[in-house]
Design a protein around this motif. Structure first.
Motif, PDB file in Angstrom:
ATOM      1  N   GLU A 196     -45.947  17.500  12.531  1.00 58.47           N
ATOM      2  CA  GLU A 196     -46.730  18.902  12.587  1.00 58.47           C
ATOM      3  C   GLU A 196     -46.476  19.328  13.674  1.00 58.47           C
ATOM      4  OE1 GLU A 196     -50.593  21.484  14.174  1.00 58.47           O
ATOM      5  OE2 GLU A 196     -50.598  19.739  13.505  1.00 58.47           O
ATOM      6  N   PRO A 197     -45.480  20.347  13.888  1.00 55.45           N
ATOM      7  CA  PRO A 197     -45.069  20.151  15.755  1.00 55.45           C
ATOM      8  C   PRO A 197     -46.071  20.478  16.592  1.00 55.45           C
ATOM      9  CG  PRO A 197     -43.041  21.330  14.285  1.00 55.45           C
ATOM     10  CD  PRO A 197     -44.729  20.287  13.251  1.00 55.45           C
ATOM     11  N   GLY A 198     -46.139  19.746  17.257  1.00 57.28           N
ATOM     12  CA  GLY A 198     -46.855  19.911  18.974  1.00 57.28           C
ATOM     13  C   GLY A 198     -48.633  18.994  18.270  1.00 57.28           C
ATOM     14  N   GLY A 199     -48.777  18.238  16.709  1.00 53.61           N
ATOM     15  CA  GLY A 199     -49.520  17.697  16.497  1.00 53.61           C
ATOM     16  C   GLY A 199     -49.773  15.854  17.162  1.00 53.61           C
ATOM     17  N   VAL A 200     -50.543  15.149  16.988  1.00 50.59           N
ATOM     18  CA  VAL A 200     -51.045  14.555  17.653  1.00 50.59           C
ATOM     19  C   VAL A 200     -49.781  13.540  16.946  1.00 50.59           C
ATOM     20  CG1 VAL A 200     -52.424  12.294  17.716  1.00 50.59           C
ATOM     21  CG2 VAL A 200     -53.540  14.589  17.693  1.00 50.59           C
ATOM     22  N   VAL A 201     -49.300  13.671  15.788  1.00 48.03           N
ATOM     23  CA  VAL A 201     -48.296  12.371  15.076  1.00 48.03           C
ATOM     24  C   VAL A 201     -47.013  12.912  15.879  1.00 48.03           C
ATOM     25  CG1 VAL A 201     -46.902  11.490  13.080  1.00 48.03           C
ATOM     26  CG2 VAL A 201     -50.083  12.503  13.504  1.00 48.03           C
ATOM     27  N   SER A 202     -46.514  14.169  16.418  1.00 46.95           N
ATOM     28  CA  SER A 202     -45.574  14.738  16.303  1.00 46.95           C
ATOM     29  C   SER A 202     -45.619  13.924  18.529  1.00 46.95           C
ATOM     30  CB  SER A 202     -44.922  15.816  16.389  1.00 46.95           C
ATOM     31  OG  SER A 202     -46.485  16.409  17.324  1.00 46.95           O
ATOM     32  N   ILE A 203     -47.003  14.290  19.201  1.00 53.90           N
ATOM     33  CA  ILE A 203     -46.563  12.876  20.440  1.00 53.90           C
ATOM     34  C   ILE A 203     -46.315  11.784  20.656  1.00 53.90           C
ATOM     35  CG2 ILE A 203     -48.118  13.604  22.257  1.00 53.90           C
ATOM     36  CD1 ILE A 203     -49.266  16.288  21.592  1.00 53.90           C
ATOM     37  N   LEU A 204     -47.654  11.511  19.495  1.00 59.78           N
ATOM     38  CA  LEU A 204     -47.522   9.877  19.459  1.00 59.78           C
ATOM     39  C   LEU A 204     -45.590   9.508  19.124  1.00 59.78           C
ATOM     40  CD1 LEU A 204     -50.596   9.205  17.569  1.00 59.78           C
ATOM     41  CD2 LEU A 204     -49.727   8.732  20.014  1.00 59.78           C
ATOM     42  N   ALA A 205     -45.249  10.211  18.430  1.00 60.81           N
ATOM     43  CA  ALA A 205     -43.529   9.708  17.948  1.00 60.81           C
ATOM     44  C   ALA A 205     -42.996   9.758  19.555  1.00 60.81           C
ATOM     45  CB  ALA A 205     -43.262  10.685  16.974  1.00 60.81           C
ATOM     46  N   ARG A 206     -43.094  10.945  20.197  1.00 61.05           N
ATOM     47  CA  ARG A 206     -42.836  11.322  21.555  1.00 61.05           C
ATOM     48  C   ARG A 206     -42.576  10.378  22.316  1.00 61.05           C
ATOM     49  NH1 ARG A 206     -37.786  12.786  22.014  1.00 61.05           N
ATOM     50  NH2 ARG A 206     -38.029  13.938  23.325  1.00 61.05           N
ATOM     51  N   PHE A 207     -44.067   9.369  22.064  1.00 59.24           N
ATOM     52  CA  PHE A 207     -44.394   7.978  22.798  1.00 59.24           C
ATOM     53  C   PHE A 207     -43.619   7.196  22.814  1.00 59.24           C
ATOM     54  CE2 PHE A 207     -46.670   4.825  23.605  1.00 59.24           C
ATOM     55  CZ  PHE A 207     -47.127   4.496  24.883  1.00 59.24           C
ATOM     56  N   ALA A 208     -43.443   6.669  21.849  1.00 55.90           N
ATOM     57  CA  ALA A 208     -42.322   5.631  21.221  1.00 55.90           C
ATOM     58  C   ALA A 208     -40.904   6.183  21.042  1.00 55.90           C
ATOM     59  CB  ALA A 208     -43.086   5.804  19.416  1.00 55.90           C
ATOM     60  N   THR A 209     -40.943   7.239  21.076  1.00 56.18           N
ATOM     61  CA  THR A 209     -39.352   7.099  21.553  1.00 56.18           C
ATOM     62  C   THR A 209     -38.748   6.800  22.824  1.00 56.18           C
ATOM     63  OG1 THR A 209     -39.093   9.118  20.190  1.00 56.18           O
ATOM     64  CG2 THR A 209     -37.870   8.931  21.613  1.00 56.18           C
ATOM     65  N   GLY A 210     -40.057   7.457  24.387  1.00 54.10           N
ATOM     66  CA  GLY A 210     -39.530   7.016  24.941  1.00 54.10           C
ATOM     67  C   GLY A 210     -39.745   5.627  25.010  1.00 54.10           C
ATOM     68  N   ALA A 211     -40.759   5.261  25.101  1.00 44.46           N
ATOM     69  CA  ALA A 211     -40.894   3.525  24.671  1.00 44.46           C
ATOM     70  C   ALA A 211     -39.401   2.867  24.607  1.00 44.46           C
ATOM     71  CB  ALA A 211     -41.784   3.049  24.368  1.00 44.46           C
ATOM     72  N   LEU A 212     -38.613   2.707  23.393  1.00 45.42           N
ATOM     73  CA  LEU A 212     -37.784   2.716  23.208  1.00 45.42           C
ATOM     74  C   LEU A 212     -36.442   2.609  23.960  1.00 45.42           C
ATOM     75  CD1 LEU A 212     -38.366   3.614  18.987  1.00 45.42           C
ATOM     76  CD2 LEU A 212     -38.518   0.989  20.472  1.00 45.42           C
ATOM     77  N   LEU A 213     -36.247   3.735  24.228  1.00 48.64           N
ATOM     78  CA  LEU A 213     -35.673   4.178  25.082  1.00 48.64           C
ATOM     79  C   LEU A 213     -35.227   3.102  26.122  1.00 48.64           C
ATOM     80  CD1 LEU A 213     -34.573   8.123  25.143  1.00 48.64           C
ATOM     81  CD2 LEU A 213     -33.453   6.241  24.084  1.00 48.64           C
ATOM     82  N   ALA A 214     -36.130   2.717  26.991  1.00 52.87           N
ATOM     83  CA  ALA A 214     -36.092   1.436  27.581  1.00 52.87           C
ATOM     84  C   ALA A 214     -35.935   0.500  27.599  1.00 52.87           C
ATOM     85  CB  ALA A 214     -37.860   1.762  28.672  1.00 52.87           C
TER      86      ALA A 214
END
Length: 400
Positions: free
Chosen positions: A100-118
């Protein structure tokens, strides 16, 4: 005895690394670039709109801190680290297609994306600085230029995809995965340093070494401005342009100018890298921050005015906002032991992105309260702080 450098291997590896960096970093601003299309389909609160972007920032901080404290960039093969992170980040980005766009899962996925881009951006710098010492400003400048083109890519993909935000997400995910594979084809340079074991004390030299400390201060001033501008300039320009044209035309033009402004920084970063090795890295940083701070004020003054004038100011801002970034990292690499350079550059980015979590999250809410022109003026505080840090560094190291 001087180390021998295979020029063919050097430029082949750096070329592949640049392409891999562009491809992987195309994931960074994807949610901000497609936000107008998402909000047309789904009701997303203002807080969660901002969270889709700021989650990447805080994820990057967590990932970078973990990498720095564990010394991952200095202990394991950075090519494999880069590849794993880029491919896994692509999978998390693709998960937005089914959540769901803007949902908790999508926000967590964006968090994981940022962690991996490190494991992409700082690790890419580690690979780049292993190929030289005297041309290190250029090497890091080119790498940061590639990062910038990648960061600009979501706006271009959103423009090409029109209202089909799913297409943009899919293309970026595929690109990141391919970028990870490309990095495996690079080779490590003769100046690459490897730490034999984890040394958590390495990051503390960021405080005990005054030269590194001032390089960090300059970087923090730079980051105060950079990601808030990059993340929200498209949205801000849409508001500015809407005073003179239809809403759909304003969105399309804002996306194009956002892409061009960010990409201009990439071009300027490469050019500044060449000059930095001749006139001094700190000098280039000071000049860039003076111009970017001034351009931020001019963009505030022209906001909502003639479109062409606002466009010129924002393009200058975009070109000047980035060339200093590479030089802060190159200065850290210069002042750090080779076997600690990866960890110290990673720790530097962790601190910088911790700051951007605040600026990216607060910027749109602040703009709703005091307006975009005032927010642009606040962004200009960062370059002023950064210049102060560089002037202090030059007292310690006049040739830096």
């Amino acid at each position: 005895m001087a180390l021998q450098i295979d020029a063919t291997a050097k430029w082949r590896s750096l070329g592949l690394l640049m392409v891999a960096e562009i491809a992987a970093m195309s994931l960074w601003f994807m949610s901000a670039a497609i936000l107008p299309d998402l909000t047309r389909e789904y009701p997303i609160s203002e807080f969660r709109q901002a969270a889709l972007s700021s989650a990447v920032q805080i994820g990057f901080v967590v990932g970078a801190l973990a990498s720095a404290l564990l010394g991952l960039a200095d202990r394991i093969d950075p090519r494999r680290f880069f590849a794993f992170c880029a491919i896994t980040a692509a999978l998390f980005n693709a998960s937005l297609l089914v959540s769901e766009p803007g949902g908790v899962v999508s926000i967590l996925a964006r968090f994981a994306t940022g962690a991996l881009l490190a494991g992409v951006y700082p690790v890419g710098m580690k690979i780049a600085v292993g190929w030289g010492q005297k041309d290190r400003g250029f090497l890091v400048g080119t790498l940061v230029g590639a990062l910038t083109f990648g960061s600009a890519a979501p706006h271009l993909l959103a423009l090409l995809g029109g209202t089909d935000w799913r297409w943009s997400l899919t293309v970026a995910s595929i690109a990141s995965a391919l970028g990870g594979l490309l990095c495996l084809a690079t080779t490590l340079g003769p100046f690459h340093g490897t730490a034999p074991k984890m040394d958590i004390k390495a990051v503390f030299s960021a405080w005990t070494n005054r030269k590194i400390r001032y390089a960090y201060l300059g970087y923090l001033g730079h980051m105060w401005e950079l990601y808030a501008m990059w993340a929200w300039i498209g949205i801000a320009l849409t508001v500015s342009f809407s005073a003179h044209m239809a809403a759909e035309d304003a969105v399309s033009l804002a996306r194009l100018i956002a892409f061009l402004a960010i990409a201009a920084g990439g071009v300027a970063c490469i050019a500044a890298g060449v000059l930095a090795d001749k006139v001094g890295k700190a000098n280039i940083a000071i000049i860039a921050m003076a111009i970017s701070g001034t351009a931020a004020f001019l963009s505030a003054i022209t906001f909502g005015g003639p479109v062409w004038l606002t466009v010129i100011c924002v393009l200058i801002w975009g070109a000047a906002i980035l060339p200093d970034s590479a030089q802060f990292s190159a200065l850290v690499a210069d002042f750090a032991p080779a076997e600690q350079a990866g960890s110290l550059m990673t720790f530097q980015t962790a601190l910088g992105f911790a700051l951007t979590f605040l600026t990216v999250q607060v910027t749109p809410m602040l703009a709703n309260g005091i307006g975009w022109p005032a927010v642009f003026g606040i962004m200009a505080i960062g370059p002023a702080i950064g210049i102060a840090g560089m002037l202090r560094l030059k007292r310690l190291a006049p040739d830096s």
